[in-house]
Design a protein around this motif. Sequence first.
Motif, PDB file in Angstrom:
ATOM      1  N   GLY A  56       0.806  -1.210   0.000  1.00 34.18           N
ATOM      2  CA  GLY A  56       0.000   0.000   0.000  1.00 34.18           C
ATOM      3  C   GLY A  56       0.841   1.263   0.000  1.00 34.18           C
ATOM      4  N   SER A  59       1.715   2.167  -3.513  1.00 34.66           N
ATOM      5  CA  SER A  59       0.580   2.842  -4.162  1.00 34.66           C
ATOM      6  C   SER A  59       0.510   4.295  -3.731  1.00 34.66           C
ATOM      7  N   CYS A  60       0.750   4.547  -2.447  1.00 32.99           N
ATOM      8  CA  CYS A  60       0.738   5.929  -1.941  1.00 32.99           C
ATOM      9  C   CYS A  60       1.850   6.758  -2.574  1.00 32.99           C
ATOM     10  N   SER A  89      -5.706   7.373   1.302  1.00 38.30           N
ATOM     11  CA  SER A  89      -5.572   6.359   0.268  1.00 38.30           C
ATOM     12  C   SER A  89      -6.376   5.115   0.626  1.00 38.30           C
ATOM     13  N   ASN A  90      -7.205   4.670  -0.298  1.00 35.59           N
ATOM     14  CA  ASN A  90      -8.000   3.464  -0.118  1.00 35.59           C
ATOM     15  C   ASN A  90      -7.484   2.386  -1.057  1.00 35.59           C
ATOM     16  N   HIS A  91      -7.028   1.289  -0.471  1.00 34.95           N
ATOM     17  CA  HIS A  91      -6.513   0.155  -1.238  1.00 34.95           C
ATOM     18  C   HIS A  91      -7.693  -0.781  -1.501  1.00 34.95           C
ATOM     19  N   GLU A 119      -6.536   8.012  -9.254  1.00 34.18           N
ATOM     20  CA  GLU A 119      -7.015   6.640  -9.423  1.00 34.18           C
ATOM     21  C   GLU A 119      -5.874   5.804  -9.974  1.00 34.18           C
ATOM     22  N   ASN A 129      -6.615   1.372  -6.439  1.00 29.87           N
ATOM     23  CA  ASN A 129      -6.450   2.321  -5.348  1.00 29.87           C
ATOM     24  C   ASN A 129      -7.115   3.639  -5.723  1.00 29.87           C
ATOM     25  N   HIS A 130      -7.738   4.269  -4.743  1.00 27.02           N
ATOM     26  CA  HIS A 130      -8.295   5.612  -4.910  1.00 27.02           C
ATOM     27  C   HIS A 130      -7.728   6.486  -3.798  1.00 27.02           C
ATOM     28  N   THR A 131      -7.114   7.593  -4.188  1.00 30.19           N
ATOM     29  CA  THR A 131      -6.454   8.487  -3.237  1.00 30.19           C
ATOM     30  C   THR A 131      -6.913   9.912  -3.468  1.00 30.19           C
TER      31      THR A 131
END
Length: 140
Positions: A56, A59-60, A89-91, A119, A129-131
């Motif tokens: 994660g 991704s961030c 951040s949503n994984h 996205e 992932n959506h941040t």
Amino acid sequence: MTPEKKAEILHQLNTWGGETLGKTLNIVFTEVTDDTLTATMPVTPKVHQPYGILHGGASCVLAETLGSCLSVLHVDIEKFAPVGTNINSNHLRSKKEGIVTGTARFIRKGNTMHVSEIEIRDEKDALINHTTMTNNIIAR
């Protein structure tokens, strides 16, 4: 934006800053428009967590790199610096290998604050992932 201007911006972003975390993770900027910025990152064991899936934090890093650089493109960097002040951040899905592609776009583009949505999707366009990210725009 002309193809020449896009190529110039992408070249600047991909060569900016020497050795950085983005370069360590092989993040490559691939597309820029007036309102968006896109980059890719390979998913290899280098960015895995111990369970063998995309970490994660990686991704961030992709998301924050995109959000920060999108802000850089929209300020006079001789006078102002975008500094990250918040990231959420949503994984949403795991990823073991391949390439992920992140695209940043503004939710709010003010004079003193930028809020971006990023996205990250896989090769099948599945949302990984959506941040959301906030940059304060400060004087240099």
